[in-house]
Design a protein around this motif. Structure first.
Motif, PDB file in Angstrom:
ATOM      1  N   HIS A   9      -5.638  -1.950  -5.314  1.00  0.00           N
ATOM      2  CA  HIS A   9      -5.315  -3.367  -5.205  1.00  0.00           C
ATOM      3  C   HIS A   9      -4.938  -3.712  -3.763  1.00  0.00           C
ATOM      4  CE1 HIS A   9      -4.610  -2.666  -9.579  1.00  0.00           C
ATOM      5  NE2 HIS A   9      -5.274  -3.814  -9.642  1.00  0.00           N
ATOM      6  N   ALA A  10      -5.687  -4.644  -3.159  1.00  0.00           N
ATOM      7  CA  ALA A  10      -5.445  -5.026  -1.764  1.00  0.00           C
ATOM      8  C   ALA A  10      -4.041  -5.585  -1.566  1.00  0.00           C
ATOM      9  CB  ALA A  10      -6.481  -6.052  -1.315  1.00  0.00           C
ATOM     10  N   ILE A  11      -3.547  -6.349  -2.538  1.00  0.00           N
ATOM     11  CA  ILE A  11      -2.225  -6.956  -2.409  1.00  0.00           C
ATOM     12  C   ILE A  11      -1.131  -5.895  -2.398  1.00  0.00           C
ATOM     13  CG2 ILE A  11      -1.840  -7.304  -4.889  1.00  0.00           C
ATOM     14  CD1 ILE A  11      -0.580 -10.023  -4.144  1.00  0.00           C
ATOM     15  N   VAL A  12      -1.343  -4.809  -3.135  1.00  0.00           N
ATOM     16  CA  VAL A  12      -0.373  -3.715  -3.138  1.00  0.00           C
ATOM     17  C   VAL A  12      -0.386  -3.010  -1.787  1.00  0.00           C
ATOM     18  CG1 VAL A  12       0.215  -1.476  -4.152  1.00  0.00           C
ATOM     19  CG2 VAL A  12      -0.514  -3.366  -5.628  1.00  0.00           C
ATOM     20  N   ARG A  13      -1.572  -2.757  -1.256  1.00  0.00           N
ATOM     21  CA  ARG A  13      -1.679  -2.123   0.059  1.00  0.00           C
ATOM     22  C   ARG A  13      -0.983  -2.964   1.129  1.00  0.00           C
ATOM     23  NH1 ARG A  13      -7.079  -1.487  -1.741  1.00  0.00           N
ATOM     24  NH2 ARG A  13      -7.868  -2.996  -0.217  1.00  0.00           N
ATOM     25  N   SER A  14      -1.211  -4.276   1.072  1.00  0.00           N
ATOM     26  CA  SER A  14      -0.600  -5.173   2.059  1.00  0.00           C
ATOM     27  C   SER A  14       0.920  -5.207   1.912  1.00  0.00           C
ATOM     28  CB  SER A  14      -1.156  -6.593   1.909  1.00  0.00           C
ATOM     29  OG  SER A  14      -2.541  -6.624   2.152  1.00  0.00           O
ATOM     30  N   GLY A  15       1.385  -5.290   0.675  1.00  0.00           N
ATOM     31  CA  GLY A  15       2.817  -5.349   0.421  1.00  0.00           C
ATOM     32  C   GLY A  15       3.542  -4.093   0.872  1.00  0.00           C
ATOM     33  N   PHE A  16       2.990  -2.954   0.517  1.00  0.00           N
ATOM     34  CA  PHE A  16       3.601  -1.685   0.925  1.00  0.00           C
ATOM     35  C   PHE A  16       3.558  -1.517   2.439  1.00  0.00           C
ATOM     36  CE2 PHE A  16       3.054   0.855  -3.286  1.00  0.00           C
ATOM     37  CZ  PHE A  16       4.073   0.094  -3.839  1.00  0.00           C
ATOM     38  N   SER A  17       2.453  -1.941   3.045  1.00  0.00           N
ATOM     39  CA  SER A  17       2.335  -1.827   4.503  1.00  0.00           C
ATOM     40  C   SER A  17       3.428  -2.631   5.195  1.00  0.00           C
ATOM     41  CB  SER A  17       0.960  -2.315   4.965  1.00  0.00           C
ATOM     42  OG  SER A  17      -0.070  -1.466   4.493  1.00  0.00           O
ATOM     43  N   ASP A  25      11.207   4.056  11.525  1.00  0.00           N
ATOM     44  CA  ASP A  25      10.673   5.418  11.589  1.00  0.00           C
ATOM     45  C   ASP A  25       9.342   5.569  10.847  1.00  0.00           C
ATOM     46  OD1 ASP A  25      11.857   4.917   9.146  1.00  0.00           O
ATOM     47  OD2 ASP A  25      12.625   6.955   8.889  1.00  0.00           O
ATOM     48  N   MET A  26       8.700   4.461  10.475  1.00  0.00           N
ATOM     49  CA  MET A  26       7.458   4.536   9.705  1.00  0.00           C
ATOM     50  C   MET A  26       6.382   3.631  10.289  1.00  0.00           C
ATOM     51  SD  MET A  26       8.885   4.494   5.766  1.00  0.00           S
ATOM     52  CE  MET A  26      10.244   5.562   5.257  1.00  0.00           C
ATOM     53  N   GLU A  27       5.133   4.096  10.196  1.00  0.00           N
ATOM     54  CA  GLU A  27       3.996   3.291  10.642  1.00  0.00           C
ATOM     55  C   GLU A  27       2.800   3.553   9.733  1.00  0.00           C
ATOM     56  OE1 GLU A  27       0.943   2.749  14.447  1.00  0.00           O
ATOM     57  OE2 GLU A  27       2.446   4.355  14.445  1.00  0.00           O
ATOM     58  N   VAL A  28       2.277   2.503   9.121  1.00  0.00           N
ATOM     59  CA  VAL A  28       1.068   2.624   8.303  1.00  0.00           C
ATOM     60  C   VAL A  28      -0.134   2.563   9.243  1.00  0.00           C
ATOM     61  CG1 VAL A  28      -0.327   1.593   6.476  1.00  0.00           C
ATOM     62  CG2 VAL A  28       2.176   1.584   6.302  1.00  0.00           C
ATOM     63  N   ILE A  29      -0.874   3.666   9.318  1.00  0.00           N
ATOM     64  CA  ILE A  29      -1.980   3.748  10.276  1.00  0.00           C
ATOM     65  C   ILE A  29      -3.343   3.516   9.631  1.00  0.00           C
ATOM     66  CG2 ILE A  29      -0.747   5.254  11.870  1.00  0.00           C
ATOM     67  CD1 ILE A  29      -2.184   7.641  10.611  1.00  0.00           C
ATOM     68  N   ALA A  30      -3.397   3.510   8.282  1.00  0.00           N
ATOM     69  CA  ALA A  30      -4.667   3.262   7.590  1.00  0.00           C
ATOM     70  C   ALA A  30      -4.391   3.015   6.115  1.00  0.00           C
ATOM     71  CB  ALA A  30      -5.620   4.446   7.755  1.00  0.00           C
ATOM     72  N   THR A  31      -5.345   2.356   5.441  1.00  0.00           N
ATOM     73  CA  THR A  31      -5.258   2.145   4.000  1.00  0.00           C
ATOM     74  C   THR A  31      -6.589   2.535   3.364  1.00  0.00           C
ATOM     75  OG1 THR A  31      -5.973  -0.167   4.134  1.00  0.00           O
ATOM     76  CG2 THR A  31      -3.591   0.268   4.253  1.00  0.00           C
TER      77      THR A  31
END
Length: 215
Positions: A9-17, A25-31
């Motif tokens: 789910h794109a909305i979940v990926r966006s929300g978690f990102s 201390d965190m960085e989302v580098i890809a989904t």
């Protein structure tokens, strides 16, 4: 810590990102949208953590992808997102190589705690499931071997099983996995033999029971 998020789910990926990138201390580098994309993202980015949904229809499931990723990229720790909290399912998650799991309805604070725990080398399990998990491990240890024929399936058979259960024909499965029809037929026969199944309806019922499908 560098993180990849895999969820269908794109909305979940966006929300978690958004939640994770807000942390210092965190960085989302890809989904990624399924297990195949998750594997590719890990191969390309070599993240510290992969946060992955377990059920990503119609793509490859997180359970199958976990085994592949841990074998080829053991340094990437995998934290599973799931709606299921039964002990047998949790046992399979950890045995596949994941470092822990978080229920998808858990609060943000628990997700952050789980990620930091896994990154530090620990295993994150919801406290209410810890006792059940220990009981499951003891049961398997006493038996000396797995009582569940599911664990006898090869990685290729674990790829083929849900595709067959979803209704794909041998030719379609062959095209999806880039193998021959004869190879699919051979694996299908082995699956039916190992699981002691007689027909497709029994196979579908088995796949549903093991939560390999999510219609």
């Amino acid at each position: 810590m560098k993180i990849v998020i895999a969820d269908d789910h794109a909305i979940v990926r966006s929300g978690f990102s958004m939640i994770l990138n807000f942390q210092p201390d965190m960085e989302v580098i890809a989904t990624a949208a399924d297990g195949i994309e998750a594997y590719a993202a890990v191969a390309k980015n070599k993240p510290d953590i992969l946060v992955m949904d377990l059920s990503m229809p119609p793509g490859e499931s997180g359970l199958i992808a976990t085994g592949k990723i841990k074998e080829d990229y053991p340094d990437t720790k995998i934290l599973i997102l799931t709606m299921h909290d039964d002990e047998e399912y949790l046992f399979h998650i950890l045995k596949s190589g994941a470092s822990g799991y978080v229920l998808k309805n858990a609060p943000d604070e628990e997700l952050l705690l789980a990620i930091r725990t896994v990154h530090a080398g620990g295993t994150y399990i919801h406290p209410k499931m810890a006792t059940s998990l220990v009981r499951e491990f003891i049961k398997h240890d006493k038996s000396g071997s797995s009582e569940d024929p599911f664990e006898l399936l090869s990685k290729r058979e674990l790829e083929i099983l849900p595709l067959i259960a979803k209704g794909y024909g041998n030719k379609e499965v062959a095209e999806k996995l880039f193998i021959s029809v004869k190879t699919v037929e051979a694996h299908k026969a082995k699956i039916m033999e190992k699981l002691q199944l007689k027909n497709r309806p029994e196979l579908v019922e088995y796949a549903l029971r093991k939560k390999l499908l999510d219609f």
